[in-house]
Design a protein around this motif. Structure first.
Motif, mmCIF file in Angstrom:
data_model
loop_
_atom_site.group_PDB
_atom_site.id
_atom_site.type_symbol
_atom_site.label_atom_id
_atom_site.label_comp_id
_atom_site.label_asym_id
_atom_site.label_seq_id
_atom_site.Cartn_x
_atom_site.Cartn_y
_atom_site.Cartn_z
ATOM 1 N N ARG A 10 -18.239 -11.718 -31.294
ATOM 2 C CA ARG A 10 -18.916 -10.210 -30.511
ATOM 3 C C ARG A 10 -20.531 -10.148 -29.364
ATOM 4 O O ARG A 10 -21.090 -11.602 -30.107
ATOM 5 N N PHE A 11 -20.354 -9.637 -28.407
ATOM 6 C CA PHE A 11 -21.889 -10.101 -27.827
ATOM 7 C C PHE A 11 -23.148 -9.018 -27.829
ATOM 8 O O PHE A 11 -22.300 -7.809 -28.052
ATOM 9 N N TYR A 12 -24.090 -9.304 -28.331
ATOM 10 C CA TYR A 12 -25.122 -8.800 -28.294
ATOM 11 C C TYR A 12 -26.245 -8.538 -27.762
ATOM 12 O O TYR A 12 -26.310 -10.350 -27.667
ATOM 13 N N ASP A 13 -26.846 -7.867 -27.235
ATOM 14 C CA ASP A 13 -28.587 -8.526 -27.050
ATOM 15 C C ASP A 13 -29.355 -8.343 -27.292
ATOM 16 O O ASP A 13 -29.927 -6.433 -26.812
ATOM 17 N N ASP A 14 -30.132 -8.320 -28.859
ATOM 18 C CA ASP A 14 -31.632 -7.516 -29.505
ATOM 19 C C ASP A 14 -32.177 -7.751 -29.168
ATOM 20 O O ASP A 14 -32.711 -6.592 -29.005
ATOM 21 N N ARG A 19 -30.546 -1.335 -29.655
ATOM 22 C CA ARG A 19 -29.892 -0.123 -30.938
ATOM 23 C C ARG A 19 -28.589 -0.290 -29.999
ATOM 24 O O ARG A 19 -27.820 0.515 -30.224
ATOM 25 N N GLY A 20 -27.848 -1.342 -29.317
ATOM 26 C CA GLY A 20 -26.727 -1.990 -28.935
ATOM 27 C C GLY A 20 -26.649 -1.246 -27.295
ATOM 28 O O GLY A 20 -27.215 -0.521 -26.589
ATOM 29 N N PHE A 21 -25.410 -1.856 -26.111
ATOM 30 C CA PHE A 21 -25.472 -0.946 -24.821
ATOM 31 C C PHE A 21 -25.084 0.336 -25.360
ATOM 32 O O PHE A 21 -25.745 0.723 -24.218
ATOM 33 N N SER A 22 -24.030 0.539 -26.040
ATOM 34 C CA SER A 22 -23.921 1.898 -25.558
ATOM 35 C C SER A 22 -24.816 3.278 -26.319
ATOM 36 O O SER A 22 -24.944 3.787 -25.616
ATOM 37 N N SER A 32 -19.814 -0.819 -22.052
ATOM 38 C CA SER A 32 -20.365 -1.126 -23.357
ATOM 39 C C SER A 32 -19.160 -1.836 -23.824
ATOM 40 O O SER A 32 -19.276 -2.976 -24.867
ATOM 41 N N GLU A 33 -18.326 -1.454 -24.150
ATOM 42 C CA GLU A 33 -17.462 -1.804 -24.930
ATOM 43 C C GLU A 33 -17.013 -3.625 -24.066
ATOM 44 O O GLU A 33 -16.654 -4.273 -25.318
ATOM 45 N N LEU A 34 -16.225 -3.620 -23.106
ATOM 46 C CA LEU A 34 -16.410 -4.788 -22.584
ATOM 47 C C LEU A 34 -17.423 -5.355 -22.316
ATOM 48 O O LEU A 34 -17.534 -6.848 -22.598
ATOM 49 N N LEU A 35 -18.593 -5.522 -22.270
ATOM 50 C CA LEU A 35 -19.703 -6.512 -23.026
ATOM 51 C C LEU A 35 -19.767 -7.105 -23.927
ATOM 52 O O LEU A 35 -19.937 -7.825 -24.522
ATOM 53 N N LYS A 76 -18.573 -5.839 -12.436
ATOM 54 C CA LYS A 76 -19.614 -4.724 -11.923
ATOM 55 C C LYS A 76 -20.955 -4.285 -13.487
ATOM 56 O O LYS A 76 -21.665 -4.400 -13.299
ATOM 57 N N ALA A 77 -19.653 -5.001 -14.795
ATOM 58 C CA ALA A 77 -20.344 -4.202 -15.932
ATOM 59 C C ALA A 77 -21.086 -5.398 -16.254
ATOM 60 O O ALA A 77 -22.667 -5.406 -16.526
ATOM 61 N N TRP A 78 -21.131 -6.703 -15.946
ATOM 62 C CA TRP A 78 -21.897 -8.382 -15.946
ATOM 63 C C TRP A 78 -23.281 -8.328 -14.948
ATOM 64 O O TRP A 78 -24.070 -8.772 -14.919
ATOM 65 N N LEU A 79 -22.860 -7.660 -13.193
ATOM 66 C CA LEU A 79 -23.829 -7.062 -12.658
ATOM 67 C C LEU A 79 -24.812 -6.409 -13.279
ATOM 68 O O LEU A 79 -26.280 -6.556 -13.172
ATOM 69 N N LYS A 80 -24.234 -5.306 -13.663
ATOM 70 C CA LYS A 80 -25.349 -4.425 -14.043
ATOM 71 C C LYS A 80 -26.547 -5.124 -15.364
ATOM 72 O O LYS A 80 -26.919 -4.999 -15.309
ATOM 73 N N PHE A 81 -25.299 -5.658 -16.269
ATOM 74 C CA PHE A 81 -26.311 -6.572 -17.520
ATOM 75 C C PHE A 81 -26.990 -7.276 -17.082
ATOM 76 O O PHE A 81 -28.283 -7.357 -17.128
#
Length: 119
Positions: A10-14, A19-22, A32-35, A76-81
């Motif tokens: 699982r991927f997280y960026d603390d 508090r998480g992507f979602s 957020s599920e895809l990330l 799109k999700a990765w570019l937004k991240f």
């Protein structure tokens, strides 16, 4: 996307999203599920730590390099991240001291010659 972006972590960026992507309010639930599910694969492909395995991953790498436009939700999700976690741009209004000094010298030099009068 059957075999694309395969990863078992699982991927997280603390640091940026403690508090998480979602819960960040930036990403949709699907993003957020895809990330979380494929973020490690996205990061490895983006940083060229992993070779693309199929056409989907090859297109993803091209999007990360700016050669293609983002089409899929994953891209799109990765570019937004990346946009939200990348370096912040800093704009400042400063002058170049060399240019200002050179202009001051030119103005001082020309005014001395123009002000000389011989009687």
């Amino acid at each position: 996307m059957s075999g694309s972006f395969a990863t078992n972590r699982r991927f997280y960026d603390d640091k940026h999203f403690p508090r998480g992507f979602s819960r960040s309010g930036i990403f949709t639930i699907k993003e957020s599920e895809l990330l979380e599910a494929y973020g490690h694969a996205f990061k490895e492909l983006d940083e060229q730590l992993r070779e693309p395995g199929d056409e989907t991953e090859q297109h993803f790498v091209a999007v990360c390099r700016g050669e293609q436009t983002a089409v899929t939700l994953e891209e799109k999700a990765w570019l937004k991240f990346k946009q939200r976690t990348g370096r912040r741009r800093f704009h400042a209004l400063v002058g170049s001291p060399r240019v200002a000094a050179a202009e001051a010298d030119d103005d001082a030099g020309s005014s001395d010659e123009d002000d000389l009068t011989v009687d």
